[in-house]
Design a protein around this motif. Sequence first.
Motif, PDB file in Angstrom:
ATOM      1  N   SER A 184     -41.668  14.854 -20.942  1.00 19.71           N
ATOM      2  CA  SER A 184     -42.027  16.591 -21.328  1.00 19.71           C
ATOM      3  C   SER A 184     -40.957  17.178 -21.993  1.00 19.71           C
ATOM      4  N   VAL A 185     -40.066  16.371 -21.755  1.00 15.93           N
ATOM      5  CA  VAL A 185     -38.793  16.743 -22.589  1.00 15.93           C
ATOM      6  C   VAL A 185     -38.640  15.812 -24.214  1.00 15.93           C
ATOM      7  N   PRO A 190     -38.129  16.210 -29.991  1.00 18.29           N
ATOM      8  CA  PRO A 190     -37.738  14.999 -29.963  1.00 18.29           C
ATOM      9  C   PRO A 190     -36.452  14.784 -31.101  1.00 18.29           C
ATOM     10  N   SER A 191     -36.060  15.240 -30.883  1.00 19.99           N
ATOM     11  CA  SER A 191     -34.987  15.022 -32.850  1.00 19.99           C
ATOM     12  C   SER A 191     -33.648  14.300 -32.259  1.00 19.99           C
ATOM     13  N   GLY A 192     -33.391  15.076 -30.719  1.00 16.60           N
ATOM     14  CA  GLY A 192     -31.936  14.370 -29.722  1.00 16.60           C
ATOM     15  C   GLY A 192     -32.095  14.420 -28.675  1.00 16.60           C
ATOM     16  N   ARG A 215     -29.728  21.993 -22.804  1.00 17.55           N
ATOM     17  CA  ARG A 215     -29.373  22.328 -23.940  1.00 17.55           C
ATOM     18  C   ARG A 215     -30.667  22.162 -24.802  1.00 17.55           C
ATOM     19  N   ILE A 216     -30.777  21.985 -25.987  1.00 17.57           N
ATOM     20  CA  ILE A 216     -32.297  21.837 -26.588  1.00 17.57           C
ATOM     21  C   ILE A 216     -31.587  22.013 -28.384  1.00 17.57           C
ATOM     22  N   SER A 217     -32.704  20.331 -28.673  1.00 16.65           N
ATOM     23  CA  SER A 217     -31.721  20.084 -30.312  1.00 16.65           C
ATOM     24  C   SER A 217     -32.613  21.110 -31.287  1.00 16.65           C
ATOM     25  N   VAL A 218     -32.259  20.852 -32.008  1.00 14.31           N
ATOM     26  CA  VAL A 218     -33.181  21.706 -32.859  1.00 14.31           C
ATOM     27  C   VAL A 218     -32.777  21.027 -34.225  1.00 14.31           C
ATOM     28  N   ASN A 219     -33.789  19.811 -34.515  1.00 20.60           N
ATOM     29  CA  ASN A 219     -33.719  18.726 -35.978  1.00 20.60           C
ATOM     30  C   ASN A 219     -32.638  17.840 -36.148  1.00 20.60           C
ATOM     31  N   THR A 261     -41.218  22.643 -32.913  1.00 17.56           N
ATOM     32  CA  THR A 261     -42.208  22.106 -32.046  1.00 17.56           C
ATOM     33  C   THR A 261     -43.236  22.786 -31.936  1.00 17.56           C
ATOM     34  N   GLY A 262     -43.164  24.273 -31.579  1.00  8.11           N
ATOM     35  CA  GLY A 262     -43.996  25.328 -31.542  1.00  8.11           C
ATOM     36  C   GLY A 262     -44.138  25.368 -29.633  1.00  8.11           C
TER      37      GLY A 262
END
Length: 334
Positions: A184-185, A190-192, A215-219, A261-262
């Motif tokens: 789910s994470v 999925p980038s990091g 903390r949410i990775s963005v590319n 990812t939307g």
Amino acid sequence: MKTPRIIYLFYYLKKLDWKKFRLFLNYASDRTARSKGSLLLDNFKSVLVYNISILDYFYFRFFEKTKSERRNWAGTGYLYEYQLKMNPRQARMVLEDKIQFLQHFGPFFRRQYSDIQTVKSDPDLLKQLMENPSGRLVLKGSRGQVGAEVEVIACKDFSPSDLIDYMVEKDYDLLEEYVVQHQSVMALSPSGLNTVRVFTQIHQGEIHFLGARFRISVNSPVDNMGAGNLAAPVDISSGRLSAPGVYSDITKGDEAIHPVTGQVIEGQVLPFWEEVIDLARRAALHAPANRSVGWDIAITEEGPELIEGNHNWCKLLWQLPVKQGLKYELERYL
């Protein structure tokens, strides 16, 4: 004895990211219709009055805040002094040095790891690490901070001897099995490796929670806000992301939906939340000489995995996602 704030000001000027400073100054001037000179004078005065850094003035949006609102924010100088009191220098090394951290907190890990000296003398261990199920390894400098000196590599791209040579060339002295995060994470980003930071405070022998942020990775292969990633507040009782993600870049708006990812951010419930909180509690009690720590915890299909502990946890990650100055939370422990 506290450091005079005028010395802090000179330190901030010496270390200032001038490109970011000019970007933020232009943004604040355009948004408020105030002259840059007026903002600059207000900035320097705020450094001295509120114990913040030059960039904190922009991160905290002081250019839009009243004096009473400004007093609520824990800035760089204030937090440095607070953390030095709570986490004495002689106690910090177990958190600061990643090799010592792994050795001290060994019972808290599922992943394999080793320092470079050990794998140089033990080829079988290096082979075992390179054959881990993820097919990847994380290479680190043991004293690196805020995502610096971290690289994820594919094991198939290296022979054992090539990997040792590469680590020496890049000054990496630690390698760890790559942590595969919960499905789910992974769907969210999925980038990091996306981690929860849980802030704990030990007071009179009891564990108190100062909050949690996801903390949410963005590319990006790392999830630090300073690397351009998002952070969202987590409801400490349920593990629910309670607001959209925010950037530390003040020129960017909040993200209700992940820009790559939307996936919807607010409302997501992190799996194994009770176990995450229990892990943070146990970790805090395992290094009680450090009374105020930000614990980075990954969530896998098997449960939470402790990644690291931060004695110098970030005032931006703590306060920006909730859009609120939280200095009062700390003052009760002084």
